[in-house]
Design an enzyme around this catalytic site. Structure first.
Site, PDB file in Angstrom:
ATOM      1  N   ASP A 165       0.516  -1.442  -0.424  1.00  0.00           N
ATOM      2  CA  ASP A 165      -0.303   0.494   0.114  1.00  0.00           C
ATOM      3  C   ASP A 165       0.640   1.130  -0.062  1.00  0.00           C
ATOM      4  OD1 ASP A 165      -1.630   1.665   0.253  1.00  0.00           O
ATOM      5  OD2 ASP A 165      -3.142   0.930   1.735  1.00  0.00           O
ATOM      6  N   HIS A 185      -7.892  -1.306   8.914  1.00  0.00           N
ATOM      7  CA  HIS A 185      -7.132  -0.727   7.637  1.00  0.00           C
ATOM      8  C   HIS A 185      -7.556   0.806   7.763  1.00  0.00           C
ATOM      9  CE1 HIS A 185      -5.074  -1.057   4.038  1.00  0.00           C
ATOM     10  NE2 HIS A 185      -5.051  -0.110   4.028  1.00  0.00           N
ATOM     11  N   HIS A 211      -6.275   4.784   6.753  1.00  0.00           N
ATOM     12  CA  HIS A 211      -5.418   5.772   5.872  1.00  0.00           C
ATOM     13  C   HIS A 211      -5.439   6.861   7.218  1.00  0.00           C
ATOM     14  CE1 HIS A 211      -4.298   3.588   2.193  1.00  0.00           C
ATOM     15  NE2 HIS A 211      -4.834   3.258   2.719  1.00  0.00           N
ATOM     16  N   CYS A 264      -3.779   4.987  -2.418  1.00  0.00           N
ATOM     17  CA  CYS A 264      -3.911   4.331  -3.716  1.00  0.00           C
ATOM     18  C   CYS A 264      -4.075   5.100  -4.356  1.00  0.00           C
ATOM     19  CB  CYS A 264      -6.461   4.018  -2.718  1.00  0.00           C
ATOM     20  SG  CYS A 264      -6.620   2.875  -3.989  1.00  0.00           S
ATOM     21  N   ASN A 300      -1.441   4.728   4.968  1.00  0.00           N
ATOM     22  CA  ASN A 300      -2.189   4.484   6.226  1.00  0.00           C
ATOM     23  C   ASN A 300      -1.586   4.918   7.450  1.00  0.00           C
ATOM     24  OD1 ASN A 300      -2.069   1.772   4.619  1.00  0.00           O
ATOM     25  ND2 ASN A 300      -3.675   1.400   5.650  1.00  0.00           N
TER      26      ASN A 300
END
Ligand code: HMG
Ligand code: MG
Length: 302
Positions: free
Chosen positions: A16, A207, A209, A240, A249
């Site tokens: 990521d 998860h 961000h 992303c 993240n």
């Protein structure tokens, strides 16, 4: 409120974190990052993704990166596989776990994986079957669980719906993803609650961000519900490609600092983790996007 006594972190920095980098990061640098994360005590590392190189060129070296890692038996190395073609390509790399990634938003599903939510589940079904046939466990991401860059706010019921669909096809673990980091604690808790109607605490993760600086607060809010597994990214790397403007993240260093301060065990050596973050940030010619790492690096210099 019972906080967990131990927390498992999956460092998603190599995947990521790096997927959105415009300049190619050499496979050797990605491999070195994984080595440094494992040296810091990370037991779960999301290494790369087997997606279309036309969609995400930065992950085109997936097999090379997986082949270059000096693997340790006690570490779970995971990779993203959006479809059977991705799983077939990943198989030779022997991932310990794969990730299928769906969304609670129709528009994001279309932009990210080029199909509807319903079609994505049909694509994931044979992937889950094939993975299980090889003894590989499957995580399912539910992107845009709180908000979507195209549809705005997302109702928790939609998270519940995707969680149920994933459960029905045999996905082992799910994670509630705040892809664009718009969530605040109560909203994240509502999304988590919807997921927890279908998966228990041992099979549900967060998860988050950190676009709006809420990810650490959201992590703690999820922990108040008993959630004990989180994806974090060393040096706060990432974003992303299909969620423009979203940042990485929550930084692994910040979460480890928080947990260490609360006496919650992660098994991670914060100093070595800061070194890993400094390594990749140095390569990318920027400072780590982690307040704890910045403070500790300043302290080292003083
Ligand atoms: P598509 O175009 O619909 O696929 O893409 P297709 O089956 O129609 O095939 C078209 C072409 O793609 C063909 O090649 C296939 O071979 C190729 P061509 O004949 O044109 O040369 N192809 C593949 N190549 C390599 N690996 C594959 C693969 N599949 C097809 N697995 C697809 C569908 C899913 C592949 C595409 O949309 C894609 O690659 N999307 C990737 C999106 C992505 O990686 N996004 C970032 C990760 S998700 C994320 O960051 C969110 C997360 O962190 C959680 C959160 O924060 O929310 C997980
Ligand atoms: Mg993400």
């Amino acid at each position: 409120m019972t906080l967990p006594t131990k927390v498992k972190l999956v460092d998603v920095g190599p995947r990521d974190g790096l997927q959105n980098e415009k300049e190619p990061v050499p496979a050797a640098v990605k491999i070195e990052l994984v080595h440094r994360l494992q040296a810091a005590g990370l037991k779960n590392i999301e290494v790369t993704s087997f997606v279309s190189p036309k969609w995400v060129p930065q992950m085109a070296d997936n097999a090379e990166v997986m082949a270059g890692i000096a693997r340790q038996n006690d570490i779970c190395y995971s990779v993203l596989t959006p479809n059977l073609q991705g799983f077939e390509a990943a198989k030779a790399s022997k991932p310990d776990q794969i990730v299928v990634f769906g969304a609670a938003s129709e528009a994001f599903s279309q932009r990210n994986i080029n199909c509807s939510i319903a079609d994505s589940i049909e694509r994931f079904r044979p992937v889950v079957e094939a993975a299980h046939a090889q003894g590989i466990s499957v995580r399912g991401a539910i992107s845009c669980s709180v908000g979507c860059p195209y549809e705005g706010e997302i109702a928790p019921e939609r998270v519940g719906l995707v969680a149920k669909l994933m459960k029905d096809i045999g996905v082992d673990h799910i994670y509630v993803a705040d892809t664009i980091g718009v969530g605040t604690p109560r909203k994240v808790q509502a999304a988590m609650d919807a997921a927890l109607a279908h998966y228990d605490l041992d099979h549900t993760a967060g998860h988050f961000h950190d676009t709006y600086g809420q990810a650490l607060a959201n992590t703690l809010a999820a922990m108040e519900m008993g959630v004990w597994q989180f994806d974090t990214s060393v040096a706060g790397l990432g974003g992303c490609p299909y969620a423009k403007g979203a940042t990485g993240n929550v930084a692994s260093e910040d979460v480890v600092y928080l947990l260490r301060g609360m006496g919650i065990d992660t098994g991670i050596d914060l100093d070595a983790l800061v070194d890993a973050g400094q390594y990749i940030s140095g390569f990318l010619q920027r400072k780590p996007n982690s307040r704890a790492a910045t403070a500790l690096l300043n302290k080292r210099q003083a």
